[in-house]
Design an enzyme around this catalytic site. Structure first.
Site, PDB file in Angstrom:
ATOM      1  N   THR B 137      33.361 -49.581  54.812  1.00  0.00           N
ATOM      2  CA  THR B 137      34.552 -48.735  54.634  1.00  0.00           C
ATOM      3  C   THR B 137      35.362 -48.826  55.919  1.00  0.00           C
ATOM      4  OG1 THR B 137      33.700 -46.708  55.645  1.00  0.00           O
ATOM      5  CG2 THR B 137      33.088 -47.102  53.349  1.00  0.00           C
ATOM      6  N   ASP B 138      36.535 -48.211  55.939  1.00  0.00           N
ATOM      7  CA  ASP B 138      37.361 -48.243  57.152  1.00  0.00           C
ATOM      8  C   ASP B 138      36.638 -47.594  58.325  1.00  0.00           C
ATOM      9  OD1 ASP B 138      39.301 -49.559  55.802  1.00  0.00           O
ATOM     10  OD2 ASP B 138      40.477 -47.755  55.340  1.00  0.00           O
ATOM     11  N   CYS B 139      35.923 -46.484  58.036  1.00  0.00           N
ATOM     12  CA  CYS B 139      35.254 -45.789  59.135  1.00  0.00           C
ATOM     13  C   CYS B 139      33.808 -46.250  59.350  1.00  0.00           C
ATOM     14  CB  CYS B 139      35.327 -44.276  58.929  1.00  0.00           C
ATOM     15  SG  CYS B 139      34.938 -43.743  57.261  1.00  0.00           S
ATOM     16  N   TYR B 140      33.251 -46.940  58.379  1.00  0.00           N
ATOM     17  CA  TYR B 140      31.888 -47.494  58.492  1.00  0.00           C
ATOM     18  C   TYR B 140      31.938 -48.974  58.102  1.00  0.00           C
ATOM     19  CZ  TYR B 140      29.984 -42.769  58.958  1.00  0.00           C
ATOM     20  OH  TYR B 140      29.685 -41.516  59.389  1.00  0.00           O
ATOM     21  N   PRO B 141      32.416 -49.833  58.998  1.00  0.00           N
ATOM     22  CA  PRO B 141      32.707 -51.219  58.605  1.00  0.00           C
ATOM     23  C   PRO B 141      31.489 -52.119  58.422  1.00  0.00           C
ATOM     24  CG  PRO B 141      33.209 -50.877  60.933  1.00  0.00           C
ATOM     25  CD  PRO B 141      32.852 -49.542  60.385  1.00  0.00           C
TER      26      PRO B 141
END
Lengths: 134, 400
Positions: B137-141
């Site tokens: 994800t954007d915050c957990y790449p």
């Protein structure tokens, strides 16, 4: 004398009447405790052999010379005391009462002399405390 | 009459009379019921056996860059964990199996390694391989992780069992003509053996049959650590049929318990393989029972002669959900090594280890006596005998 032995038959020997020679040539009495013989595979036979000392030695020498590997039975099944939790689930399954509980300490003990290496305790033990090497 | 506060005060002063259940029975034998009641402040009870609804949750700490394992996939030493929580909070249940385990395709499966064994390895302080995949994800790449983990480096590692400490259990037999492989062990054909799984007279909930002292919030011995009763267990069935002393004659009450995995001891937490059935975890649990009144004292004094269980056929009745009893036997009979069913003598085996249970009762007594473990007032009652609370089967409804 009376001894329990494990015989390993290599693939080529499985269909030859080798054990019969123990009776015929060496006057030994035998009782089959366990047999696993599959065509095209190694055969395993667990025997209790009774007879004269000298004849027993000669009989075993004959087996070796025929290509049968022999091994004394008492070394085969073992209990790992560190793994056993003394639950007793193995006790009623053992066909020769080789497993019993000490009524005072409640510890489960393995009596090797009574064992015929059938292997049921290995399947039955939830903690892998029993092992076999055939 | 005594309050738990008064007993705890005596423990603090080193004056409390704490006995194991076995010591209590000897004391009653020696001095009689009345004198024994006056002398004893608390009695320790215990059990050790396979408890399938055992599991752990743990927090690994965050990686750099961050990974959201939540809703991804994760395995520990090849055993799948449940990932339906936040980024690095994982759950692992005792019965989880590696995806490539042949299960019962090679019948009966041996089930040599699974969740229960992974939990034991963690407690032993061994390194375990964590493999995780995430969608990013954007915050957990980050999308992949492969690392060894050790219990000492985890932020939290907690044992959470949603059902254990069964108040009584079935005696399992096989009436068919072939061996069967069950969670009650290997059952030989034609009533070849009978397996049971309870510490009987020493079993915690059989010593407090009406849940008078045990309840939500009770401090217990949990696999070597101090744990707590967090709720009643799943399938809690206080309405099960009982004797005139309120002792259930079949499986009844259960507990859900929780405790710090980091403080547990692998002597009392052991990965377990049931041939043909699966993997589970065997656990040791101890429960102290404060002797607050005579009723509690009389309940805790129960012997194996007064506890009965039902013989159940695991070849036909149990698999079909039929609750037929082939007969009733006492734990004294079960412990003797043989019982009689249909006029046949049948040898018995136990899955629960009485030797380990006695060891736990003794350790717990020692901890209380030394002021390292205090008794607790329950915060809330468990659903009791008159609650109407029962254990129901699933009502299946087909989708239209």
């Amino acid at each position: 004398m009376k001894k329990r032995v494990v015989l390993h038959f290599p693939t080529g020997l499985v269909d030859k009447p080798i054990v019969y020679r123990l009776v015929k040539d060496f006057d030994l009495e035998f009782n089959i405790l366990k047999a696993e013989v599959n065509p095209k595979e190694e055969g395993v036979l667990v025997l209790e052999i009774k007879g004269d000392d000298q004849n027993y030695k000669k009989g075993l020498a004959y087996l070796k010379s025929s290509g049968v590997k022999t091994q004394s039975l008492s070394e085969d099944v073992a209990m790992d005391k560190n793994k056993c939790v003394d639950c007793t689930v193995c006790i009623p399954l053992c066909p020769t009462q080789a497993l019993e509980q000490n009524p005072k300490t409640l510890e489960v003990n393995f009596i090797q002399e009574k064992c015929i290496a059938c292997g049921i305790c290995i399947k039955a033990c939830p903690y892998a405390a029993m092992s076999i090497s055939l | 009459m005594k309050t738990i506060q008064e007993i705890n005060q005596k423990i603090k002063e080193g004056k409390a009379q704490i006995l194991t259940k076995d010591e209590l029975l000897s004391l009653i034998d020696k001095k009689g019921r009345k004198k024994a009641y006056k002398e004893v402040d608390a009695v320790t009870t215990a059990t050790f056996g396979p408890m399938c609804s055992s599991g752990i949750y743990f927090n690994t700490g965050h990686t750099k860059p961050r990974i959201k394992i939540g809703a991804g996939r994760a395995t520990l030493d090849g055993v799948p964990c449940y990932t339906g929580f936040a980024a690095v909070d994982l759950l692992l249940g005792a019965t989880s199996l590696p995806e490539n385990d042949p299960r019962n395709n090679i019948y009966p499966g041996s089930f040599g390694f699974g969740g229960g064994h992974v939990i034991e390895k963690l407690v032993r302080g061994e390194d375990l391989l964590l493999e995780a995949r995430a969608y990013g994800t954007d915050c957990y790449p980050r999308r992949e992780l492969k690392t060894y983990i050790n219990i000492k480096d985890l932020n939290e590692a907690v044992l959470f069992n949603i059902r254990n400490c069964y108040q009584n259990y079935n005696v399992a037999v096989n009436t068919s003509n072939k061996p069967i492989y069950t969670y009650m062990g290997i059952l030989k054909p034609d009533l070849g053996n009978a397996n049971f799984c309870s510490a009987g007279y020493l079993s915690p909930l059989l010593c407090d049959p009406r849940y008078k002292t045990v309840g939500i919030g009770t401090r217990i011995f949990l696999a070597g650590a101090s744990g707590f009763v967090s709720w009643w267990g799943t399938q809690h069935n206080p309405s099960a049929e009982r004797t005139d002393k309120d002792i259930p004659k079949k499986p009844a009450g259960t507990l859900a318990v929780i405790g710090d995995l980091k403080k547990m001891d692998s002597r009392f937490l052991v990965g377990t393989s049931m041939t043909g059935y699966g993997v589970t975890l065997s656990l040791g649990i101890g429960l102290p029972i404060p002797i607050i009144d005579e009723e509690v004292f009389d309940s805790v004094s129960v012997t194996d002669n007064d506890i009965f269980s039902q013989v159940v056929d695991y070849a036909k009745d149990y698999p079909q959900g039929q609750s037929r009893s082939l007969g009733q036997v006492s734990y004294a009979q079960l412990r003797s090594g043989k019982i009689r069913i249909n006029k046949r003598e049948v040898p018995t085996g136990s899955l629960s280890s009485l030797r380990k249970a006695k060891e736990i009762a003794l350790i717990l007594k020692d901890r209380i006596t030394k002021g390292k473990f205090f008794l607790t007032e329950k915060v809330e009652d468990l659903p009791g005998l008159d609650s109407g609370y029962t254990f129901r089967p699933l009502k299946e409804r087909s989708p239209k």
